[in-house]
Design a protein around this motif. Sequence first.
Motif, short mmCIF file in Angstrom:
data_model
loop_
_atom_site.label_atom_id
_atom_site.label_comp_id
_atom_site.label_asym_id
_atom_site.label_seq_id
_atom_site.Cartn_x
_atom_site.Cartn_y
_atom_site.Cartn_z
N LYS A 127 49.23 40.86 34.66
CA LYS A 127 50.10 41.90 35.22
C LYS A 127 49.42 42.60 36.39
CE LYS A 127 52.97 42.94 31.18
NZ LYS A 127 53.33 43.95 30.16
N GLU A 128 48.10 42.82 36.28
CA GLU A 128 47.35 43.43 37.38
C GLU A 128 47.30 42.49 38.58
OE1 GLU A 128 46.01 46.62 37.65
OE2 GLU A 128 47.34 46.83 35.92
N LEU A 152 51.85 33.02 39.50
CA LEU A 152 51.28 33.94 40.50
C LEU A 152 51.24 33.30 41.88
CD1 LEU A 152 48.23 35.46 38.54
CD2 LEU A 152 50.47 36.50 38.93
N LEU A 187 38.95 45.34 42.37
CA LEU A 187 39.63 45.64 41.11
C LEU A 187 38.71 45.32 39.93
CD1 LEU A 187 43.11 44.02 41.82
CD2 LEU A 187 42.46 46.40 42.10
N ARG A 207 39.50 46.05 48.91
CA ARG A 207 39.82 46.63 47.60
C ARG A 207 39.14 45.81 46.51
NH1 ARG A 207 44.40 49.53 45.71
NH2 ARG A 207 45.47 49.12 47.69
N GLN A 209 49.43 40.34 39.41
CA GLN A 209 50.75 40.26 40.04
C GLN A 209 50.95 41.34 41.09
OE1 GLN A 209 53.19 40.56 36.52
NE2 GLN A 209 53.38 38.34 36.25
N LYS A 210 50.20 42.43 40.99
CA LYS A 210 50.39 43.57 41.89
C LYS A 210 49.66 43.40 43.22
CE LYS A 210 50.47 46.78 37.94
NZ LYS A 210 49.77 47.93 37.32
N TYR A 211 48.66 42.53 43.26
CA TYR A 211 47.81 42.44 44.44
C TYR A 211 47.67 40.99 44.92
CZ TYR A 211 46.44 46.95 42.48
OH TYR A 211 46.44 48.22 41.96
#
Length: 292
Positions: A21-22, A50, A8, A6, A24-26
């Motif tokens: 915030k992004e 993180l 980003l 993936r 934190q998702k991955y």
Amino acid sequence: MELGGRNLLITNPRDIPGFIKELQKYPFTAITGVNTLFNALVNNEDFHELDFSNLRLAVGGGMAVQRAVAEQWKKTTGCYLLEGYGLTECSPLVAAYPHDLVDYNGSIGLPVPSTEVRIVDEEGNPVASDGVGELQVRGPQVMQGYWQRTEATKEVINSEGWLSTGDIVKFDEEGFLHIVDRKKDMILVSGFNVYPNEIEDVVAMHGKVLEVAAIGQEHEVSGEVVKIYVVKRDPSLTKDEVIAHCREHLTGYKVPKLVEFKEDLPKTNVGKILRRVLREENEAELAKREAS
């Protein structure tokens, strides 16, 4: 991409809270960016919360990675911040820091496979192995030329296929390349070459400094003097503190004579500090003073 991982794309890396915030998702394994981005991240409290257990590769490019930033990144994430070097005309990679090295050495690494590099003087003649000069590159990734700009192409690529990069570099004893600075950003103080990167690296080591940029300002006696623009990390920072810090680490003629504090520094969309804009603003301000 080859492995189907993936990828980003952070479209607005200046929005650090949104960026984090992004993240934190991955459970990200690799990150690339410029020095100013890494600096902004390590100076954000939320970034320190993180999960970095999956992080294996962090690469900085586009501008010099400062020692203070690299060391703080390692302390925060546990992962070394490696540096690479390239330019659009080289598709775009020229040299990279080997991923298995375990300490920051301030270099841009070693030339990538099938790539020749050399250092030349003002006349285009190769310098001694311990000399400083402009980096030239020859290899399969070097462009054929600028589209429909024959004369511009001749200015940067000679008859032997060597591309002049406009970057001043040197080799260390182990053959690693070190960027000294951009040729056009060099400051000439009383006949001595002063490179902004060195000044900025020293100033950035001060604990109360968040960001810094160095330029040359014309001077009737010495030709130019060093002027720095500083964004404070600590509001209590004074000009005298900055200059005293520089005197501890720099030769006299390299010590900034002028210090100006700013709320932020002009940057490109990807976060590279624009010294050119600072020079233009400074020249306009000087012209305005003379006119009045």
